[in-house]
Design a protein around this motif. Structure first.
Motif, PDB file in Angstrom:
ATOM      1  N   GLY A   7      75.974  48.427  60.312  1.00  0.00           N
ATOM      2  CA  GLY A   7      77.011  48.821  59.353  1.00  0.00           C
ATOM      3  C   GLY A   7      77.110  50.330  59.213  1.00  0.00           C
ATOM      4  N   ILE A   8      75.969  50.994  59.119  1.00  0.00           N
ATOM      5  CA  ILE A   8      75.958  52.457  59.037  1.00  0.00           C
ATOM      6  C   ILE A   8      76.516  53.053  60.324  1.00  0.00           C
ATOM      7  CG2 ILE A   8      74.448  54.499  58.930  1.00  0.00           C
ATOM      8  CD1 ILE A   8      72.618  52.825  57.048  1.00  0.00           C
ATOM      9  N   TYR A   9      76.042  52.538  61.448  1.00  0.00           N
ATOM     10  CA  TYR A   9      76.490  53.018  62.761  1.00  0.00           C
ATOM     11  C   TYR A   9      78.002  52.822  62.909  1.00  0.00           C
ATOM     12  CZ  TYR A   9      76.769  53.284  67.886  1.00  0.00           C
ATOM     13  OH  TYR A   9      77.095  53.618  69.181  1.00  0.00           O
ATOM     14  N   GLY A  10      78.474  51.635  62.569  1.00  0.00           N
ATOM     15  CA  GLY A  10      79.897  51.330  62.683  1.00  0.00           C
ATOM     16  C   GLY A  10      80.759  52.192  61.772  1.00  0.00           C
ATOM     17  N   SER A  11      80.260  52.487  60.592  1.00  0.00           N
ATOM     18  CA  SER A  11      81.007  53.339  59.663  1.00  0.00           C
ATOM     19  C   SER A  11      81.188  54.742  60.231  1.00  0.00           C
ATOM     20  CB  SER A  11      80.288  53.429  58.316  1.00  0.00           C
ATOM     21  OG  SER A  11      80.245  52.162  57.704  1.00  0.00           O
ATOM     22  N   PHE A  12      80.130  55.287  60.803  1.00  0.00           N
ATOM     23  CA  PHE A  12      80.240  56.617  61.403  1.00  0.00           C
ATOM     24  C   PHE A  12      81.106  56.592  62.659  1.00  0.00           C
ATOM     25  CE2 PHE A  12      76.397  57.721  58.866  1.00  0.00           C
ATOM     26  CZ  PHE A  12      76.908  58.847  58.235  1.00  0.00           C
ATOM     27  N   VAL A  34      72.564  61.122  64.026  1.00  0.00           N
ATOM     28  CA  VAL A  34      71.469  60.503  64.763  1.00  0.00           C
ATOM     29  C   VAL A  34      70.800  59.493  63.832  1.00  0.00           C
ATOM     30  CG1 VAL A  34      69.281  60.876  65.966  1.00  0.00           C
ATOM     31  CG2 VAL A  34      71.100  62.613  66.093  1.00  0.00           C
ATOM     32  N   ILE A  35      70.862  58.222  64.213  1.00  0.00           N
ATOM     33  CA  ILE A  35      70.234  57.142  63.450  1.00  0.00           C
ATOM     34  C   ILE A  35      69.002  56.717  64.245  1.00  0.00           C
ATOM     35  CG2 ILE A  35      70.545  54.848  62.437  1.00  0.00           C
ATOM     36  CD1 ILE A  35      73.635  55.451  62.614  1.00  0.00           C
ATOM     37  N   SER A  36      67.831  56.998  63.709  1.00  0.00           N
ATOM     38  CA  SER A  36      66.589  56.870  64.464  1.00  0.00           C
ATOM     39  C   SER A  36      65.631  55.865  63.813  1.00  0.00           C
ATOM     40  CB  SER A  36      65.937  58.259  64.553  1.00  0.00           C
ATOM     41  OG  SER A  36      64.832  58.246  65.403  1.00  0.00           O
ATOM     42  N   ASN A  37      65.281  54.836  64.571  1.00  0.00           N
ATOM     43  CA  ASN A  37      64.384  53.776  64.113  1.00  0.00           C
ATOM     44  C   ASN A  37      62.927  54.239  64.200  1.00  0.00           C
ATOM     45  OD1 ASN A  37      63.065  51.384  63.559  1.00  0.00           O
ATOM     46  ND2 ASN A  37      63.668  50.374  65.453  1.00  0.00           N
ATOM     47  N   THR A  38      62.242  54.289  63.068  1.00  0.00           N
ATOM     48  CA  THR A  38      60.833  54.706  63.060  1.00  0.00           C
ATOM     49  C   THR A  38      59.860  53.522  63.141  1.00  0.00           C
ATOM     50  OG1 THR A  38      60.680  54.736  60.641  1.00  0.00           O
ATOM     51  CG2 THR A  38      61.373  56.788  61.726  1.00  0.00           C
ATOM     52  N   SER A  39      60.365  52.313  63.096  1.00  0.00           N
ATOM     53  CA  SER A  39      59.489  51.126  63.085  1.00  0.00           C
ATOM     54  C   SER A  39      58.542  51.025  64.278  1.00  0.00           C
ATOM     55  CB  SER A  39      60.319  49.851  62.977  1.00  0.00           C
ATOM     56  OG  SER A  39      60.902  49.784  61.697  1.00  0.00           O
ATOM     57  N   PRO A  40      58.933  51.468  65.482  1.00  0.00           N
ATOM     58  CA  PRO A  40      57.977  51.371  66.591  1.00  0.00           C
ATOM     59  C   PRO A  40      56.695  52.167  66.375  1.00  0.00           C
ATOM     60  CG  PRO A  40      60.184  51.605  67.453  1.00  0.00           C
ATOM     61  CD  PRO A  40      60.271  51.843  65.962  1.00  0.00           C
ATOM     62  N   THR A  41      56.691  53.122  65.464  1.00  0.00           N
ATOM     63  CA  THR A  41      55.484  53.926  65.228  1.00  0.00           C
ATOM     64  C   THR A  41      54.502  53.258  64.261  1.00  0.00           C
ATOM     65  OG1 THR A  41      56.404  55.164  63.350  1.00  0.00           O
ATOM     66  CG2 THR A  41      56.801  56.067  65.562  1.00  0.00           C
ATOM     67  N   VAL A  42      54.873  52.121  63.691  1.00  0.00           N
ATOM     68  CA  VAL A  42      54.064  51.479  62.654  1.00  0.00           C
ATOM     69  C   VAL A  42      52.847  50.769  63.267  1.00  0.00           C
ATOM     70  CG1 VAL A  42      54.032  49.734  60.814  1.00  0.00           C
ATOM     71  CG2 VAL A  42      56.077  51.134  61.175  1.00  0.00           C
ATOM     72  N   THR A  83      71.545  67.161  72.578  1.00  0.00           N
ATOM     73  CA  THR A  83      71.914  66.996  73.990  1.00  0.00           C
ATOM     74  C   THR A  83      72.818  65.808  74.295  1.00  0.00           C
ATOM     75  OG1 THR A  83      69.892  65.733  74.426  1.00  0.00           O
ATOM     76  CG2 THR A  83      69.796  68.129  74.765  1.00  0.00           C
ATOM     77  N   ALA A  84      72.951  64.870  73.389  1.00  0.00           N
ATOM     78  CA  ALA A  84      73.714  63.652  73.680  1.00  0.00           C
ATOM     79  C   ALA A  84      75.213  63.931  73.680  1.00  0.00           C
ATOM     80  CB  ALA A  84      73.388  62.576  72.670  1.00  0.00           C
ATOM     81  N   PRO A  85      75.928  63.244  74.547  1.00  0.00           N
ATOM     82  CA  PRO A  85      77.373  63.445  74.598  1.00  0.00           C
ATOM     83  C   PRO A  85      78.126  62.729  73.459  1.00  0.00           C
ATOM     84  CG  PRO A  85      76.699  61.840  76.237  1.00  0.00           C
ATOM     85  CD  PRO A  85      75.447  62.374  75.602  1.00  0.00           C
ATOM     86  N   ALA A  86      77.505  61.706  72.885  1.00  0.00           N
ATOM     87  CA  ALA A  86      78.163  60.934  71.826  1.00  0.00           C
ATOM     88  C   ALA A  86      77.978  61.621  70.479  1.00  0.00           C
ATOM     89  CB  ALA A  86      77.594  59.520  71.764  1.00  0.00           C
ATOM     90  N   LYS A  87      78.902  61.389  69.558  1.00  0.00           N
ATOM     91  CA  LYS A  87      78.819  61.941  68.196  1.00  0.00           C
ATOM     92  C   LYS A  87      77.925  61.096  67.303  1.00  0.00           C
ATOM     93  CE  LYS A  87      81.716  65.199  66.799  1.00  0.00           C
ATOM     94  NZ  LYS A  87      81.279  66.480  66.315  1.00  0.00           N
ATOM     95  N   VAL A  88      77.802  59.799  67.622  1.00  0.00           N
ATOM     96  CA  VAL A  88      76.988  58.892  66.809  1.00  0.00           C
ATOM     97  C   VAL A  88      75.949  58.258  67.735  1.00  0.00           C
ATOM     98  CG1 VAL A  88      76.987  56.956  65.206  1.00  0.00           C
ATOM     99  CG2 VAL A  88      79.015  58.423  65.359  1.00  0.00           C
ATOM    100  N   LEU A  89      74.684  58.535  67.459  1.00  0.00           N
ATOM    101  CA  LEU A  89      73.597  58.036  68.305  1.00  0.00           C
ATOM    102  C   LEU A  89      72.743  57.035  67.545  1.00  0.00           C
ATOM    103  CD1 LEU A  89      72.311  61.475  69.603  1.00  0.00           C
ATOM    104  CD2 LEU A  89      73.895  59.947  70.753  1.00  0.00           C
ATOM    105  N   LEU A  90      72.401  55.956  68.212  1.00  0.00           N
ATOM    106  CA  LEU A  90      71.515  54.948  67.650  1.00  0.00           C
ATOM    107  C   LEU A  90      70.280  54.894  68.542  1.00  0.00           C
ATOM    108  CD1 LEU A  90      71.172  52.776  65.474  1.00  0.00           C
ATOM    109  CD2 LEU A  90      72.330  51.186  67.008  1.00  0.00           C
ATOM    110  N   LEU A  91      69.149  55.383  68.017  1.00  0.00           N
ATOM    111  CA  LEU A  91      67.914  55.453  68.795  1.00  0.00           C
ATOM    112  C   LEU A  91      66.960  54.348  68.356  1.00  0.00           C
ATOM    113  CD1 LEU A  91      67.323  59.324  68.560  1.00  0.00           C
ATOM    114  CD2 LEU A  91      68.581  58.050  70.317  1.00  0.00           C
ATOM    115  N   ASN A  92      66.555  53.503  69.314  1.00  0.00           N
ATOM    116  CA  ASN A  92      65.616  52.426  69.004  1.00  0.00           C
ATOM    117  C   ASN A  92      64.163  52.888  69.083  1.00  0.00           C
ATOM    118  OD1 ASN A  92      67.504  50.409  68.410  1.00  0.00           O
ATOM    119  ND2 ASN A  92      67.893  50.118  70.590  1.00  0.00           N
ATOM    120  N   TYR A 150      70.727  63.424  60.262  1.00  0.00           N
ATOM    121  CA  TYR A 150      69.644  62.586  60.783  1.00  0.00           C
ATOM    122  C   TYR A 150      69.346  61.510  59.755  1.00  0.00           C
ATOM    123  CZ  TYR A 150      68.911  66.288  64.162  1.00  0.00           C
ATOM    124  OH  TYR A 150      69.090  67.205  65.168  1.00  0.00           O
ATOM    125  N   ILE A 151      69.291  60.261  60.229  1.00  0.00           N
ATOM    126  CA  ILE A 151      68.973  59.130  59.357  1.00  0.00           C
ATOM    127  C   ILE A 151      67.811  58.374  59.988  1.00  0.00           C
ATOM    128  CG2 ILE A 151      69.807  57.019  58.260  1.00  0.00           C
ATOM    129  CD1 ILE A 151      72.692  58.154  58.663  1.00  0.00           C
TER     130      ILE A 151
END
Length: 169
Positions: free
Chosen positions: A79-84, A98-106, A154-163, A3-4
């Motif tokens: 870049g991180i997403y593409g590397s994985f 799982v790459i998860s953006n926390t900025s919407p909670t700010v 639950t996601a089918p993909a190995k690399v997830l980018l969550l906005n 988790y990132i």
């Protein structure tokens, strides 16, 4: 699983998300000022740390939890997403990322607090706003962490980018 959590500076909502993920902050109540300020790396990173993956620990399932500050760069997260993804395409990725953006909670209090503390070096004033903002949005961050964990399972993909745009304060 890896988790990132990412945000602008990597030292406020992403650090808090990592702390909630690792059960280092209470989930059943608003965190106290001291609990927030004593969270690992909360309000301690600088712009020199942008782009660095920072390991916070392993969760109770043995999953690694990281944070990263992306700054104003539009390239850090892709870049991180593409590397994985490259590792996955080569068959070298054995776990879900799982790459998860926390900025919407700010909330605006944290934006003001982060600017005062990190950019203007008015740490005492900035931290006052940061703590109030962190207390205001703690449920949003917990919900984001829980959704990130669920997505990883639950996601089918190995690399997830969550906005995570649905987690606004």
């Amino acid at each position: 699983m890896i988790y990132i959590y990412n945000c602008y500076g990597g030292t406020h909502t992403s650090a808090l998300a990592a702390a909630y993920h690792l059960n280092r902050l209470p989930r059943d109540r608003k965190p106290l000022k001291e609990e927030i300020l004593n969270s690992y790396l909360f309000d301690k990173l600088t712009s020199n740390d942008h782009g660095k993956l920072i390991h916070h620990g392993k969760d109770d399932q043995g999953n690694d939890v990281f944070s990263v500050g992306r700054g104003s760069s539009k390239a850090v997260i892709p870049g991180i997403y593409g590397s994985f993804q490259l590792m996955e395409n080569r068959g070298e990725l054995s776990e879900t990322v799982v790459i998860s953006n926390t900025s919407p909670t700010v909330p605006w209090l944290m934006t003001v607090g982060g600017f005062c503390s990190r950019a203007l070096k008015l740490t005492t004033l900035g931290r006052m706003f940061l703590v109030l903002g962190a207390q205001k949005t703690y449920k949003n961050i917990i919900n984001l962490v829980d959704a990130s964990i669920q997505s990883g399972h639950t996601a089918p993909a190995k690399v997830l980018l969550l906005n995570n745009t649905e987690f606004k304060p």
